[in-house]
Design an enzyme around this catalytic site. Structure first.
Site, PDB file in Angstrom:
ATOM      1  N   ARG A   1      30.015 -63.303  54.131  1.00 30.50           N
ATOM      2  CA  ARG A   1      29.356 -63.956  55.271  1.00 30.50           C
ATOM      3  C   ARG A   1      27.933 -63.447  55.487  1.00 30.50           C
ATOM      4  O   ARG A   1      27.470 -63.371  56.627  1.00 30.50           O
ATOM      5  CB  ARG A   1      30.160 -63.776  56.562  1.00 30.50           C
ATOM      6  CG  ARG A   1      31.440 -64.575  56.601  1.00 30.50           C
ATOM      7  CD  ARG A   1      31.167 -66.037  56.892  1.00 30.50           C
ATOM      8  NE  ARG A   1      32.353 -66.843  56.624  1.00 30.50           N
ATOM      9  CZ  ARG A   1      33.241 -67.177  57.551  1.00 30.50           C
ATOM     10  NH1 ARG A   1      33.072 -66.814  58.786  1.00 30.50           N
ATOM     11  NH2 ARG A   1      34.282 -67.913  57.218  1.00 30.50           N
TER      12      ARG A   1
ATOM     13  N   ARG B   1      25.699 -66.601  61.180  1.00 27.09           N
ATOM     14  CA  ARG B   1      25.101 -66.627  62.521  1.00 27.09           C
ATOM     15  C   ARG B   1      24.475 -65.333  62.999  1.00 27.09           C
ATOM     16  O   ARG B   1      23.748 -65.330  63.981  1.00 27.09           O
ATOM     17  CB  ARG B   1      26.143 -67.112  63.534  1.00 27.09           C
ATOM     18  CG  ARG B   1      26.233 -68.636  63.567  1.00 27.09           C
ATOM     19  CD  ARG B   1      27.349 -69.096  64.466  1.00 27.09           C
ATOM     20  NE  ARG B   1      28.624 -68.605  63.955  1.00 27.09           N
ATOM     21  CZ  ARG B   1      29.767 -68.678  64.605  1.00 27.09           C
ATOM     22  NH1 ARG B   1      29.805 -69.198  65.810  1.00 27.09           N
ATOM     23  NH2 ARG B   1      30.880 -68.230  64.061  1.00 27.09           N
TER      24      ARG B   1
ATOM     25  N   ARG C   1      20.801 -73.880  62.056  1.00 22.84           N
ATOM     26  CA  ARG C   1      22.117 -74.335  62.522  1.00 22.84           C
ATOM     27  C   ARG C   1      22.012 -75.129  63.829  1.00 22.84           C
ATOM     28  O   ARG C   1      22.780 -76.086  64.028  1.00 22.84           O
ATOM     29  CB  ARG C   1      23.019 -73.108  62.694  1.00 22.84           C
ATOM     30  CG  ARG C   1      24.404 -73.374  63.212  1.00 22.84           C
ATOM     31  CD  ARG C   1      25.288 -74.028  62.168  1.00 22.84           C
ATOM     32  NE  ARG C   1      26.648 -74.077  62.648  1.00 22.84           N
ATOM     33  CZ  ARG C   1      27.121 -75.022  63.457  1.00 22.84           C
ATOM     34  NH1 ARG C   1      26.329 -75.996  63.851  1.00 22.84           N
ATOM     35  NH2 ARG C   1      28.375 -74.985  63.858  1.00 22.84           N
TER      36      ARG C   1
ATOM     37  N   ASP D   1      31.974 -73.740  52.171  1.00 20.89           N
ATOM     38  CA  ASP D   1      33.164 -73.284  52.875  1.00 20.89           C
ATOM     39  C   ASP D   1      34.375 -73.436  51.961  1.00 20.89           C
ATOM     40  O   ASP D   1      34.346 -74.223  51.011  1.00 20.89           O
ATOM     41  CB  ASP D   1      33.391 -74.056  54.179  1.00 20.89           C
ATOM     42  CG  ASP D   1      34.359 -73.286  55.072  1.00 20.89           C
ATOM     43  OD1 ASP D   1      33.954 -72.255  55.644  1.00 20.89           O
ATOM     44  OD2 ASP D   1      35.529 -73.684  55.156  1.00 20.89           O
TER      45      ASP D   1
ATOM     46  N   TYR E   1      45.447 -73.829  56.032  1.00 18.70           N
ATOM     47  CA  TYR E   1      44.622 -74.595  56.990  1.00 18.70           C
ATOM     48  C   TYR E   1      45.043 -76.070  57.016  1.00 18.70           C
ATOM     49  O   TYR E   1      45.043 -76.711  58.068  1.00 18.70           O
ATOM     50  CB  TYR E   1      43.137 -74.495  56.640  1.00 18.70           C
ATOM     51  CG  TYR E   1      42.498 -73.180  57.030  1.00 18.70           C
ATOM     52  CD1 TYR E   1      42.053 -72.962  58.328  1.00 18.70           C
ATOM     53  CD2 TYR E   1      42.343 -72.163  56.105  1.00 18.70           C
ATOM     54  CE1 TYR E   1      41.461 -71.759  58.687  1.00 18.70           C
ATOM     55  CE2 TYR E   1      41.753 -70.958  56.447  1.00 18.70           C
ATOM     56  CZ  TYR E   1      41.321 -70.755  57.748  1.00 18.70           C
ATOM     57  OH  TYR E   1      40.745 -69.568  58.102  1.00 18.70           O
TER      58      TYR E   1
HETATM   59  O1  1CP Z   1      27.626 -65.957  53.282  1.00 19.43           O
HETATM   60  C1  1CP Z   1      28.725 -66.356  52.885  1.00 19.43           C
HETATM   61  O2  1CP Z   1      29.743 -65.649  52.860  1.00 19.43           O
HETATM   62  C2  1CP Z   1      28.764 -67.720  52.246  1.00 19.43           C
HETATM   63  C3  1CP Z   1      29.429 -68.774  52.815  1.00 19.43           C
HETATM   64  C4  1CP Z   1      30.857 -68.811  53.319  1.00 19.43           C
HETATM   65  C5  1CP Z   1      32.045 -68.397  52.717  1.00 19.43           C
HETATM   66  C6  1CP Z   1      32.211 -67.616  51.444  1.00 19.43           C
HETATM   67  C7  1CP Z   1      31.210 -69.467  54.520  1.00 19.43           C
HETATM   68  C8  1CP Z   1      30.246 -70.046  55.455  1.00 19.43           C
HETATM   69  N1  1CP Z   1      32.563 -69.517  54.618  1.00 19.43           N
HETATM   70  C9  1CP Z   1      33.111 -68.860  53.546  1.00 19.43           C
HETATM   71  C10 1CP Z   1      34.519 -68.701  53.228  1.00 19.43           C
HETATM   72  C11 1CP Z   1      35.534 -68.966  54.266  1.00 19.43           C
HETATM   73  N2  1CP Z   1      35.595 -69.968  55.189  1.00 19.43           N
HETATM   74  C12 1CP Z   1      36.717 -68.193  54.372  1.00 19.43           C
HETATM   75  C13 1CP Z   1      37.082 -67.068  53.453  1.00 19.43           C
HETATM   76  C14 1CP Z   1      36.378 -65.814  53.774  1.00 19.43           C
HETATM   77  C15 1CP Z   1      36.796 -65.168  55.067  1.00 19.43           C
HETATM   78  O3  1CP Z   1      37.968 -64.790  55.166  1.00 19.43           O
HETATM   79  O4  1CP Z   1      35.932 -65.065  55.949  1.00 19.43           O
HETATM   80  C16 1CP Z   1      37.477 -68.744  55.415  1.00 19.43           C
HETATM   81  C17 1CP Z   1      38.827 -68.263  55.901  1.00 19.43           C
HETATM   82  C18 1CP Z   1      36.767 -69.860  55.933  1.00 19.43           C
HETATM   83  C19 1CP Z   1      37.199 -70.786  56.990  1.00 19.43           C
HETATM   84  C20 1CP Z   1      36.224 -70.841  58.099  1.00 19.43           C
HETATM   85  N3  1CP Z   1      34.963 -71.327  57.972  1.00 19.43           N
HETATM   86  C21 1CP Z   1      36.389 -70.425  59.433  1.00 19.43           C
HETATM   87  C22 1CP Z   1      37.667 -69.946  60.054  1.00 19.43           C
HETATM   88  C23 1CP Z   1      37.943 -68.524  59.957  1.00 19.43           C
HETATM   89  C24 1CP Z   1      39.273 -68.225  60.623  1.00 19.43           C
HETATM   90  O5  1CP Z   1      39.338 -67.201  61.310  1.00 19.43           O
HETATM   91  O6  1CP Z   1      40.239 -69.009  60.481  1.00 19.43           O
HETATM   92  C25 1CP Z   1      35.174 -70.642  60.094  1.00 19.43           C
HETATM   93  C26 1CP Z   1      34.847 -70.356  61.529  1.00 19.43           C
HETATM   94  C27 1CP Z   1      34.294 -71.192  59.149  1.00 19.43           C
HETATM   95  C28 1CP Z   1      32.904 -71.632  59.392  1.00 19.43           C
HETATM   96  C29 1CP Z   1      31.860 -70.991  58.595  1.00 19.43           C
HETATM   97  N4  1CP Z   1      31.862 -70.891  57.224  1.00 19.43           N
HETATM   98  C30 1CP Z   1      30.692 -70.292  56.820  1.00 19.43           C
HETATM   99  C31 1CP Z   1      29.921 -70.014  57.993  1.00 19.43           C
HETATM  100  C32 1CP Z   1      28.544 -69.406  58.001  1.00 19.43           C
HETATM  101  C33 1CP Z   1      30.655 -70.448  59.095  1.00 19.43           C
HETATM  102  C34 1CP Z   1      30.224 -70.429  60.549  1.00 19.43           C
HETATM  103  C35 1CP Z   1      29.739 -71.781  60.879  1.00 19.43           C
HETATM  104  C36 1CP Z   1      28.766 -71.853  61.989  1.00 19.43           C
HETATM  105  O7  1CP Z   1      27.559 -71.674  61.760  1.00 19.43           O
HETATM  106  O8  1CP Z   1      29.186 -72.164  63.107  1.00 19.43           O
END
Ligand code: 1CP
Length: 347
Positions: free
Chosen positions: A24, A28, A37, A73, A148
Site C-alpha cells: 500500500r 491515502r 483521489r 486492486d 469477497y
Molecule cells: O500500493 C499498493 O500496494 C498498490 C496497490 C494496491 C494493492 C496491492 C491496492 C490499492 N490494493 C491492493 C491489494 C488489495 N486490495 C488487497 C491485498 C493486500 C492487503 O491485504 O491489503 C486487498 C485485501 C484489497 C481489497 C481492498 N481494496 C480493500 C478492503 C480491505 C479490507 O479490509 O477488506 C480496500 C479498502 C481497497 C481499496 C484500495 N485498494 C488500493 C487502495 C489505494 C485502496 C484505497 C482506495 C481509496 O483511495 O479510497
C-alpha cells in the site's frame, strides 16, 4: 540492467543492501495521492492507465523505493468474471449481488478485454521508472478473491465463505477454479507487458485451519505457479497472507520464490527451517510507523539482522500502510534499511 530487487533474488550472498518497498505504498497516506483521489472514483483511477501509472510512481518519486507495485486492486479479476463491483468511502469494496448459489457461479463469464487497460498501465510504468526500480505485478489469490465475491464486502470471519466451503465444497472449488483461470491469464498478461516480479495476495488465510489452507489456498497458488512456468513466465513469485508466518511450509511446497510474512512471525526462526534459496519478505508491523524515529530504527535493524546473508530478503511491512501513517516515518524506515550493511558472504 539490474536493480537491487533482482540482485537480491538472484545472488543474495553478494547483495550488500536490502531492497525495500511497502505494501500500500501508493495510497491515502500520501498527499499527492489524495489530491488525485479527490477528483476521481477509485475504480476510474485503476482503469485509466495515465492515472494508475502516475499513482504507481508517486511513492517511487518521493522515497526511491526499490520496487513499484502496480496501482490496481485484487478484485479486478472478479470484475473480469462479470461481477459488478463498487467502492464506497468508509465501507470499501462491495458486490451488491454476491455469490451464494450454483446459479451465481454458473453466471460467471470472462469479460474479454476487461483487464487490457491494466497491461497498458504496466507499460507506462516501465517506461517511466528507472531501471533501478523493479516493477511488480500482482493479483489476488483465488481464496481471498472468492471470499469477497461470497461475502459481498470486507468481513473479519468470512461466515458465508466458510459455510459454503463446508456445505458445498464442490461448488466452492468450482468458483476457485474460475478465479484461478482468470488469474493465470491476468498474470501472464502482466508478464508479457513487462513486469519483473509478481505477488499474490491471499490476505485472509488466517481464517483457515491447516487442511483448509492447503486445499483452498496453497493448492491453487501451486496451480498458478505451475501454469505461469509452463507459459514461459520466469518472474519471481511472492505470496503474502496474514498468517504466512503459520502456513509457510504449505507455500514453500507450492513452489513460490518468496514468502511475504505478516508481523506475527519471527524471520530468524522461519529462516532456520526454510529450504536454502527460498526468499523472505516482510515483516515490520506498520504500527511502528506511529512510533519514534529511534523505535523504528531499532526494529528495522533487528529485522534485517534476523535474516542471514545467504537468504534472499526484501524489506517490507507485515501488512499495508494505514491511511494516517505520517509520511516522515516512511522515510525513516527507508533510511534505516539503507543504513543497514548486510554482511557479504565469502565462500
Ligand atoms: O500500493 C499498493 O500496494 C498498490 C496497490 C494496491 C494493492 C496491492 C491496492 C490499492 N490494493 C491492493 C491489494 C488489495 N486490495 C488487497 C491485498 C493486500 C492487503 O491485504 O491489503 C486487498 C485485501 C484489497 C481489497 C481492498 N481494496 C480493500 C478492503 C480491505 C479490507 O479490509 O477488506 C480496500 C479498502 C481497497 C481499496 C484500495 N485498494 C488500493 C487502495 C489505494 C485502496 C484505497 C482506495 C481509496 O483511495 O479510497
Amino acid at each position: 540492467m539490474s536493480n537491487w530487487y533482482r540482485h537480491m533474488l538472484q545472488s543474495p550472498e553478494t547483495a550488500s543492501r536490502i531492497p525495500v518497498w511497502m505494501m500500500r505504498q501508493a495510497g491515502r497516506y500520501l498527499p499527492e495521492y489524495r489530491a488525485i483521489r479527490q477528483q476521481h472514483d477509485f475504480l476510474d483511477m485503476v482503469y485509466t492507465p495515465a492515472i494508475a501509472a502516475e499513482v504507481t510512481c508517486q511513492p517511487i518519486e518521493r522515497y526511491g523505493f526499490d520496487a513499484a507495485i502496480l496501482f490496481s486492486d485484487i478484485l479486478v479479476t472478479a470484475q473480469a468474471l462479470g461481477m459488478a463491483l463498487r467502492f464506497s468511502d468508509g465501507v470499501g469494496p462491495q458486490f451488491d449481488i454476491p455469490i451464494r448459489t450454483g446459479d451465481d457461479v454458473a453466471r460467471l463469464q470472462v469479460v474479454s478485454g476487461w483487464l487490457d487497460p491494466i497491461y497498458e498501465t504496466v507499460e507506462r510504468v516501465i517506461s517511466r521508472v528507472s531501471p533501478q526500480t523493479a516493477v511488480i505485478g500482482f493479483a489476488g489469490a483465488p481464496f481471498t478473491v472468492a471470499s469477497y465475491m461470497i461475502e459481498g464486502r470486507s468481513s473479519a470471519q468470512l461466515p458465508h465463505t466458510k459455510r459454503l466451503m463446508m456445505t458445498d465444497t464442490r461448488l466452492f472449488e468450482t468458483l476457485l477454479d474460475h478465479i484461478t483461470d482468470v488469474t493465470i491469464a491476468y498474470l501472464v498478461g502482466q508478464c508479457r507487458a513487462g513486469v519483473q516480479a509478481l505477488q499474490l495476495f491471499d490476505t485472509w488465510i488466517g481464517t483457515l485451519d491447516w487442511p483448509s489452507c492447503e486445499r483452498f489456498s496453497a493448492h491453487y497458488i501451486a496451480r498458478i505457479v505451475r501454469a505461469l512456468r509452463e507459459q514461459g513466465c520466469d518472474q519471481p513469485i511472492t505470496v503474502f497472507g496474514k498468517q504466512t508466518s503459520v502456513f509457510y511450509p504449505l507455500y514453500e511446497a507450492a513452489g513460490v520464490d518468496v514468502i511475504s510474512v505478516d508481523w506475527n512471525g519471527d524471520l530468524g526462526r522461519m529462516d532456520a527451517v526454510l529450504r536454502r534459496g527460498m526468499g523472505l519478505q516482510g515483516n515490520l508491523d506498520p504500527h511502528y510507523l506511529y512510533g519514534s524515529k529511534s523505535q523504528i530504527q531499532a526494529r528495522v535493524q533487528a529485522i534485517c539482522e534476523s535474516v542471514p546473508s545467504h537468504r534472499p530478503f526484501i524489506f517490507n511491512l507485515g501488512h499495508g500502510l494505514m491511511p494516517d501513517i505520517p509520511t516522515d516515518a516512511v522515510q525513516w524506515v527507508v533510511d534505516a534499511v539503507r543504513a543497514y550493511q548486510r554482511p557479504v558472504v565469502t565462500v
